[in-house]
Design a protein around this motif. Structure first.
Motif, PDB file in Angstrom:
ATOM      1  N   ARG A  20     -10.050   1.655  -4.319  1.00  0.00           N
ATOM      2  CA  ARG A  20      -9.264   2.698  -4.975  1.00  0.00           C
ATOM      3  C   ARG A  20      -8.387   3.403  -3.947  1.00  0.00           C
ATOM      4  O   ARG A  20      -8.783   3.552  -2.785  1.00  0.00           O
ATOM      5  CB  ARG A  20     -10.181   3.747  -5.623  1.00  0.00           C
ATOM      6  CG  ARG A  20     -11.100   3.201  -6.723  1.00  0.00           C
ATOM      7  CD  ARG A  20     -10.312   2.882  -7.988  1.00  0.00           C
ATOM      8  NE  ARG A  20     -11.137   2.489  -9.104  1.00  0.00           N
ATOM      9  CZ  ARG A  20     -11.241   1.240  -9.561  1.00  0.00           C
ATOM     10  NH1 ARG A  20     -10.585   0.255  -8.971  1.00  0.00           N
ATOM     11  NH2 ARG A  20     -11.987   0.971 -10.618  1.00  0.00           N
ATOM     12  N   ALA A  23      -3.317   8.765  -5.300  1.00  0.00           N
ATOM     13  CA  ALA A  23      -1.917   8.650  -5.719  1.00  0.00           C
ATOM     14  C   ALA A  23      -0.956   9.325  -4.749  1.00  0.00           C
ATOM     15  O   ALA A  23       0.171   8.876  -4.573  1.00  0.00           O
ATOM     16  CB  ALA A  23      -1.772   9.246  -7.111  1.00  0.00           C
ATOM     17  N   GLU A  24      -1.398  10.407  -4.100  1.00  0.00           N
ATOM     18  CA  GLU A  24      -0.423  11.207  -3.358  1.00  0.00           C
ATOM     19  C   GLU A  24      -0.267  10.842  -1.872  1.00  0.00           C
ATOM     20  O   GLU A  24       0.456  11.521  -1.158  1.00  0.00           O
ATOM     21  CB  GLU A  24      -0.726  12.699  -3.516  1.00  0.00           C
ATOM     22  CG  GLU A  24      -2.073  13.155  -3.004  1.00  0.00           C
ATOM     23  CD  GLU A  24      -3.122  13.199  -4.102  1.00  0.00           C
ATOM     24  OE1 GLU A  24      -3.283  12.173  -4.791  1.00  0.00           O
ATOM     25  OE2 GLU A  24      -3.783  14.240  -4.239  1.00  0.00           O
ATOM     26  N   SER A 139      -7.036  11.894  -7.940  1.00  0.00           N
ATOM     27  CA  SER A 139      -6.019  11.204  -8.718  1.00  0.00           C
ATOM     28  C   SER A 139      -5.764   9.826  -8.101  1.00  0.00           C
ATOM     29  O   SER A 139      -5.267   9.705  -6.990  1.00  0.00           O
ATOM     30  CB  SER A 139      -4.760  12.073  -8.702  1.00  0.00           C
ATOM     31  OG  SER A 139      -3.814  11.535  -9.541  1.00  0.00           O
ATOM     32  N   TYR A 140      -6.137   8.772  -8.805  1.00  0.00           N
ATOM     33  CA  TYR A 140      -6.002   7.411  -8.281  1.00  0.00           C
ATOM     34  C   TYR A 140      -4.586   6.863  -8.479  1.00  0.00           C
ATOM     35  O   TYR A 140      -3.936   7.170  -9.476  1.00  0.00           O
ATOM     36  CB  TYR A 140      -6.942   6.460  -9.025  1.00  0.00           C
ATOM     37  CG  TYR A 140      -8.420   6.557  -8.689  1.00  0.00           C
ATOM     38  CD1 TYR A 140      -8.879   7.100  -7.492  1.00  0.00           C
ATOM     39  CD2 TYR A 140      -9.366   6.053  -9.578  1.00  0.00           C
ATOM     40  CE1 TYR A 140     -10.239   7.141  -7.209  1.00  0.00           C
ATOM     41  CE2 TYR A 140     -10.727   6.088  -9.297  1.00  0.00           C
ATOM     42  CZ  TYR A 140     -11.153   6.637  -8.113  1.00  0.00           C
ATOM     43  OH  TYR A 140     -12.492   6.672  -7.829  1.00  0.00           O
ATOM     44  N   ALA A 141      -4.158   6.013  -7.557  1.00  0.00           N
ATOM     45  CA  ALA A 141      -2.887   5.298  -7.723  1.00  0.00           C
ATOM     46  C   ALA A 141      -3.104   4.214  -8.779  1.00  0.00           C
ATOM     47  O   ALA A 141      -3.892   3.288  -8.567  1.00  0.00           O
ATOM     48  CB  ALA A 141      -2.473   4.660  -6.406  1.00  0.00           C
ATOM     49  N   PHE A 142      -2.425   4.382  -9.914  1.00  0.00           N
ATOM     50  CA  PHE A 142      -2.639   3.455 -11.035  1.00  0.00           C
ATOM     51  C   PHE A 142      -1.297   3.127 -11.667  1.00  0.00           C
ATOM     52  O   PHE A 142      -0.460   3.999 -11.868  1.00  0.00           O
ATOM     53  CB  PHE A 142      -3.574   4.108 -12.066  1.00  0.00           C
ATOM     54  CG  PHE A 142      -3.981   3.171 -13.171  1.00  0.00           C
ATOM     55  CD1 PHE A 142      -5.041   2.284 -13.005  1.00  0.00           C
ATOM     56  CD2 PHE A 142      -3.298   3.172 -14.389  1.00  0.00           C
ATOM     57  CE1 PHE A 142      -5.409   1.414 -14.017  1.00  0.00           C
ATOM     58  CE2 PHE A 142      -3.668   2.296 -15.414  1.00  0.00           C
ATOM     59  CZ  PHE A 142      -4.721   1.424 -15.229  1.00  0.00           C
ATOM     60  N   HIS A 143      -1.096   1.863 -11.954  1.00  0.00           N
ATOM     61  CA  HIS A 143       0.161   1.384 -12.520  1.00  0.00           C
ATOM     62  C   HIS A 143      -0.118   0.913 -13.941  1.00  0.00           C
ATOM     63  O   HIS A 143      -1.114   0.214 -14.168  1.00  0.00           O
ATOM     64  CB  HIS A 143       0.664   0.223 -11.644  1.00  0.00           C
ATOM     65  CG  HIS A 143       2.037  -0.254 -11.958  1.00  0.00           C
ATOM     66  ND1 HIS A 143       2.281  -1.143 -12.984  1.00  0.00           N
ATOM     67  CD2 HIS A 143       3.235  -0.003 -11.368  1.00  0.00           C
ATOM     68  CE1 HIS A 143       3.585  -1.406 -13.005  1.00  0.00           C
ATOM     69  NE2 HIS A 143       4.184  -0.727 -12.041  1.00  0.00           N
ATOM     70  N   TYR A 148      -5.111  -0.731 -10.991  1.00  0.00           N
ATOM     71  CA  TYR A 148      -5.360   0.032  -9.757  1.00  0.00           C
ATOM     72  C   TYR A 148      -4.588  -0.609  -8.615  1.00  0.00           C
ATOM     73  O   TYR A 148      -4.703  -1.822  -8.388  1.00  0.00           O
ATOM     74  CB  TYR A 148      -6.865   0.052  -9.449  1.00  0.00           C
ATOM     75  CG  TYR A 148      -7.656   0.824 -10.486  1.00  0.00           C
ATOM     76  CD1 TYR A 148      -7.797   2.212 -10.398  1.00  0.00           C
ATOM     77  CD2 TYR A 148      -8.207   0.170 -11.588  1.00  0.00           C
ATOM     78  CE1 TYR A 148      -8.502   2.920 -11.364  1.00  0.00           C
ATOM     79  CE2 TYR A 148      -8.902   0.885 -12.566  1.00  0.00           C
ATOM     80  CZ  TYR A 148      -9.041   2.252 -12.446  1.00  0.00           C
ATOM     81  OH  TYR A 148      -9.721   2.962 -13.415  1.00  0.00           O
ATOM     82  N   LEU A 149      -3.800   0.209  -7.917  1.00  0.00           N
ATOM     83  CA  LEU A 149      -2.949  -0.340  -6.853  1.00  0.00           C
ATOM     84  C   LEU A 149      -3.698  -0.324  -5.524  1.00  0.00           C
ATOM     85  O   LEU A 149      -4.315   0.673  -5.155  1.00  0.00           O
ATOM     86  CB  LEU A 149      -1.657   0.479  -6.758  1.00  0.00           C
ATOM     87  CG  LEU A 149      -0.805   0.472  -8.028  1.00  0.00           C
ATOM     88  CD1 LEU A 149       0.446   1.332  -7.851  1.00  0.00           C
ATOM     89  CD2 LEU A 149      -0.417  -0.945  -8.439  1.00  0.00           C
TER      90      LEU A 149
END
Lengths: 346, 169
Positions: A20, A23-24, A139-143, A148-149
């Motif tokens: 995981r 996001a930021e 906050s996870y990086a998700f596309h 999940y990126l």
């Protein structure tokens, strides 16, 4: 590695890992030292705020001595890469060492749950809950399309790697292991050997894991691995039956000699120990050795590794010193265990 | 674990099945790429090699000139060039999946046979990919403003970050 759980005569452990990213922040490779510190602190603070997570052991890997980092690697709580990397990084570990969360590995978070024996479904249940709890605070990086990126496109989507560690000595002896490799390759599963000191594949331990992480749900990926493992277990059992019916004396002799060396050696390498323990493990499973349990052998696999021996001894040892310490440890352990068994029988 | 041929960390673990026994190799991205391209008769490795796949894909798709142009592409958010990604096999930030999308999608299909996630979704996730990218950019801008001691700008950026983050809750 407790030697318990379903199929634990052949399946050592089941493991699920989720990758995981937050996001930021940029991915680890493009993080500044300051970014790494901020991520490390942020994840630590938020972990503390999750009920039940404040009891986790929290270790700053970059502040640990080399031998301690190696010790965590040998217990499979951190990866070799995490042990050897640079910059702020840490690991959170639960009481029974089944859950570990690496912070600032190749991805910001690598969550891992490990179970003894073949137990992927409960591993998934646990890791899924942990992931949900972490995600409520981070906050996870998700596309929308890609899921999940992750830093490496080989992990994108579910970010999930499902692995099962198997002990397959009879398939190795009967030269059938390659055939198993090839059939697994055809259905997109990867096979790896277990590595000890140095980097040679050792003993008869093989890890099977999914290669694909995108396009299939987590349950489907788990289903793929857990569907194939019973077939391999069956092949291994058949090969063991074949060996014991066709060549019982030779097999018994090989196993007894292995046990004999482990009980009496004065100096022994990590590689030889793995090979001999592998034979003895099969001997215990086949009832050819009756004064040891599978959990004893699994324990010896872990505790005869270099950092474990040095922690036990309390000081640093070179290779020769470790070989002597390893032999001493094995002799003492096996003598004590044998005596306990004899006492139990009397 | 170090690469068997140089001092870099080994990120590729290749199992060769051509001999009598499986043979394990531990290589860094670069050495793995040269091993795979120099070893056409040595049998196929069972692990798909990221660098090898990219190499193959780009060789087929582009002329040298086009490839050089592609290598110069830089992500405006994290600053990684496509060349760096090709060499390291690791992306720099979530935005790279959009920025290098036209090259990455065929690679992703090669690896996974799909480009559509069908697993779990974050339950609390309410930010779009654009918002996530904007957040990384704003964090970078804020760092730069603080370094320049432009605290007024830093506080404006902080308000903007809050607005996006509050949008999520």
């Amino acid at each position: 590695m407790r030697g318990s759980g379903p199929e634990s005569d052949i399946v050592i452990s089941s493991r699920i890992r989720l990758a995981r990213n937050l996001a930021e922040f940029p991915f680890i490779r493009r993080c500044s030292p300051q970014d790494r510190k901020s991520i490390e602190k942020m994840v630590h603070d938020r972990l503390q705020a999750i009920p039940g997570f404040n009891t986790l052991y929290y270790l700053r890997v970059d502040e640990l001595a080399h031998v301690d980092r190696q010790f965590l690697t040998e217990r499979q709580l951190i990866s070799r890469e995490h042990a050897e990397a640079e910059g702020a990084r840490s690991v959170a570990i639960d009481n029974d060492e089944r859950l570990s969360v690496m912070i600032n590995e190749e991805d910001h978070l690598r969550i891992q749950v490990m179970k003894s024996g073949l137990d992927l479904h409960s591993a998934w249940q646990q890791i899924n809950e942990v992931d949900d709890q972490l995600e409520s605070k981070l906050s996870y990086a998700f596309h929308e399309r890609l899921g999940y990126l992750t830093a490496c496109p080989t992990n994108v989507g579910t970010g999930m790697r499902v692995s099962v560690m198997l002990h397959l000595p009879a398939l190795v002896i009967t030269n059938q292991i390659e055939k198993v490799f090839r059939s697994l390759q055809k259905i997109n599963l990867a096979v790896r050997g277990l590595y000890g000191e140095g980097s040679q594949a050792m003993g008869d331990f093989y890890q099977i894991s999914n290669q694909i992480t995108l396009g299939k749900s987590e349950e489907e990926l788990i289903g793929q691995v857990s569907g194939v493992v019973p077939m391999i277990i069956e092949y291994e059992r058949k090969a063991r039956d074949f060996l014991i019916t066709q060549n019982r004396e030779d097999l018994h002799d090989k196993i007894s000699r292995a046990y004999g060396i482990l009980c009496t050696a004065q100096t022994i390498s990590s590689e030889e120990t793995m090979h001999l323990l592998s034979s003895v493990r099969m001997g215990v499973n086949l009832g050819l050795i009756d004064d040891l349990a599978i959990s004893d052998i699994n324990k010896l696999f872990v505790e005869t590794q270099p950092a474990h021996l040095q922690k036990l001894r309390g000081n640093e040892l070179d290779t020769a010193g470790r070989n002597i310490e390893r032999a001493l440890y094995l002799r003492r352990y096996l003598q004590d265990r044998g005596k306990e068994h004899r006492d139990e029988r009397n | 674990m170090k690469c068997q041929q140089c001092e870099k960390p080994a990120t590729f673990h290749i199992t060769e099945l051509t001999g009598e026994k499986p043979h394990e190799l531990h290589l860094c991205e670069q050495c793995a790429q040269s091993y795979l391209t120099q070893n056409p008769s040595g049998g196929m490795p069972i692990q798909p090699s990221l660098a090898g796949m990219l190499h193959h894909q780009l060789k087929v798709a582009d002329t040298a000139k086009e490839l050089a142009k592609l290598d110069e592409q830089v992500c405006p958010i994290c600053g990684i060039s496509f060349y760096e990604f090709r060499n390291q096999g690791r992306l720099g930030c979530p935005h790279d999946y959009t920025c290098f999308g036209s090259e990455l999608d065929p690679l992703i299909v090669n690896i996974h046979g799909d480009t559509q996630h069908s697993g779990k979704h974050p339950k609390h996730h309410r930010q779009s990919s654009q918002d996530q990218t904007r957040l990384i950019q704003l964090h970078n801008d804020m760092k730069a403003a603080i370094e320049k001691e432009d605290y007024e700008r830093a506080s404006q950026i902080r308000d903007e970050i809050r607005k996006i983050e509050e949008g999520e809750s």
